[in-house]
Design a protein around this motif. Structure first.
Motif, mmCIF file in Angstrom:
data_model
loop_
_atom_site.group_PDB
_atom_site.id
_atom_site.type_symbol
_atom_site.label_atom_id
_atom_site.label_comp_id
_atom_site.label_asym_id
_atom_site.label_seq_id
_atom_site.Cartn_x
_atom_site.Cartn_y
_atom_site.Cartn_z
ATOM 1 N N GLY A 66 0.811 -1.223 0.000
ATOM 2 C CA GLY A 66 0.000 0.000 0.000
ATOM 3 C C GLY A 66 0.838 1.264 0.000
ATOM 4 O O GLY A 66 2.014 1.254 -0.346
ATOM 5 N N ILE A 67 0.191 2.353 0.397
ATOM 6 C CA ILE A 67 0.807 3.682 0.319
ATOM 7 C C ILE A 67 1.154 4.199 1.714
ATOM 8 O O ILE A 67 0.375 4.040 2.651
ATOM 9 C CB ILE A 67 -0.140 4.660 -0.423
ATOM 10 N N TYR A 68 2.351 4.785 1.846
ATOM 11 C CA TYR A 68 2.802 5.310 3.138
ATOM 12 C C TYR A 68 3.489 6.659 2.961
ATOM 13 O O TYR A 68 4.243 6.845 2.006
ATOM 14 C CB TYR A 68 3.792 4.344 3.810
ATOM 15 N N ASN A 69 3.240 7.557 3.896
ATOM 16 C CA ASN A 69 3.968 8.826 3.921
ATOM 17 C C ASN A 69 5.363 8.578 4.470
ATOM 18 O O ASN A 69 5.521 7.897 5.487
ATOM 19 C CB ASN A 69 3.243 9.852 4.800
ATOM 20 N N MET A 70 6.362 9.115 3.770
ATOM 21 C CA MET A 70 7.759 8.953 4.174
ATOM 22 C C MET A 70 8.288 10.307 4.652
ATOM 23 O O MET A 70 8.840 11.095 3.888
ATOM 24 C CB MET A 70 8.578 8.432 2.982
ATOM 25 N N ALA A 71 8.057 10.563 5.931
ATOM 26 C CA ALA A 71 8.510 11.810 6.560
ATOM 27 C C ALA A 71 8.700 11.523 8.036
ATOM 28 O O ALA A 71 8.229 10.496 8.541
ATOM 29 C CB ALA A 71 7.477 12.913 6.349
ATOM 30 N N ALA A 72 9.404 12.394 8.735
ATOM 31 C CA ALA A 72 9.635 12.198 10.172
ATOM 32 C C ALA A 72 8.362 12.542 10.950
ATOM 33 O O ALA A 72 7.508 13.287 10.469
ATOM 34 C CB ALA A 72 10.798 13.063 10.628
ATOM 35 N N PRO A 73 8.234 12.007 12.180
ATOM 36 C CA PRO A 73 7.009 12.226 12.961
ATOM 37 C C PRO A 73 6.791 13.673 13.404
ATOM 38 O O PRO A 73 5.666 14.054 13.693
ATOM 39 C CB PRO A 73 7.211 11.341 14.201
ATOM 40 N N ASN A 74 7.869 14.474 13.456
ATOM 41 C CA ASN A 74 7.721 15.858 13.934
ATOM 42 C C ASN A 74 8.100 16.847 12.843
ATOM 43 O O ASN A 74 9.261 17.239 12.725
ATOM 44 C CB ASN A 74 8.595 16.086 15.176
#
Length: 301
Positions: free
Chosen positions: A221-229
């Motif tokens: 599936g699809i996932y955002n690739m960024a840090a949590p903050n």
């Protein structure tokens, strides 16, 4: 577990980092490239996306394809021809591979592809999840076309993973050297009002997320690739200045100047995108770098 990986876009900064990690972990890595490769550990197969040429041997023994190829979004002005190149380099490339899979024997089970946070584009302070609708500007259109082309692999029974990538912090490539240069020259300053959200991520978390996608065969599936903050442009600029021990005294770069200089491409730096990474965390991924100051310290330390 997959052991034979084919990478498109292996010569980019993420591609190089991922290739090295895979080799370190004992994977066999091949690459598709327009030119012969520099790394003797990596077998390079030649392709020409515009000509529709691909070495048919490239998929022999391969179980996972990592699709990173694509013309640099911020490298040239967005003329109509350049826009077509930006989309074609991402979509025609994966289509070329799928045509090969349709017409020959292979053991490919998975395709893991880059996409971009540009899918959401400029959304102010609104928190974007993977379920959010795409925007309507060029950057979003490019991402939609890119993801649709990758999704064609579902018709071939492949496991598809797509990572909507944010601003990858890596001093060897991408946006960080461009952000750091004016600061090092004492002319660094926030851009526009400085309040736009930057979905940053440390390069180590990027390659680890790809590894997570490779090694967990139930993951799709699809996932955002960024840090949590996420941080604002002003916060990132300040954190970078602190890390480089340089003062920030120049006034903010006005938005209209960037629009004059960059045209439509100015949306990349003036746009505000705040994304949720709850989905990837729920899928068991653990970030090494959750704070931008720690990420920058590791990079420049």
């Amino acid at each position: 577990m997959s052991k034979n990986i084919l990478i498109t876009g292996a010569s980019g900064s993420v591609g190089k980092r991922l290739t090295q990690l895979l080799l370190d972990k004992g994977y066999r890595v091949s690459a598709l490239s327009r030119t012969p490769g520099q790394n003797p550990m990596v077998k390079t197969f030649i392709w020409d996306i515009n000509q529709g040429i691909i070495d048919t041997n490239c998929i022999e023994g391969i179980d996972t394809i990592i699709h990173l190829t694509g013309a640099g979004i911020a490298e040239k002005r967005w003329t109509d021809a350049r826009k077509k190149e930006l989309i074609d380099s991402r979509t025609k490339s994966i289509s070329l591979i799928y045509d090969l899979l349709k017409n020959g024997d292979h053991q490919v089970t998975s395709v893991i592809s880059a996409s971009a946070i540009g899918y959401y584009s400029n959304r102010g302070d609104e928190l974007m999840t993977e379920e959010s609708t795409p925007n309507t500007d060029f950057m979003a259109h490019c991402c939609v076309e890119w993801e649709n082309a990758v999704d064609e692999g579902q018709n071939l029974g492949l496991r598809i993973v797509k990572f909507r990538t944010g601003v990858v912090l890596d001093k060897d490539g991408g946006a960080l050297p461009k952000l750091a240069k004016p600061i090092k020259l004492y002319v660094g300053s926030p851009i526009g009002n400085g309040r736009q959200w930057i979905p940053w991520i440390h390069w180590r978390d990027v390659v680890n997320m790809y590894m997570h996608g490779i090694e967990n065969i139930t993951f799709r599936g699809i996932y955002n690739m960024a840090a949590p903050n996420p941080v604002t442009n002003a916060q990132l600029t300040q954190a970078l200045a602190n890390q480089l021990h340089k003062p920030l005294w120049a006034p903010n770069v006005p938005a209209f100047v960037l629009k004059l200089m960059l045209g439509e491409m100015s949306t990349i730096v003036l746009g505000s995108t705040k994304v949720s990474v709850q989905k990837i965390q729920d899928a068991g991924f653990q970030f090494k770098f959750t704070e931008v100051s720690a990420a920058l310290k590791e990079i420049y330390g």
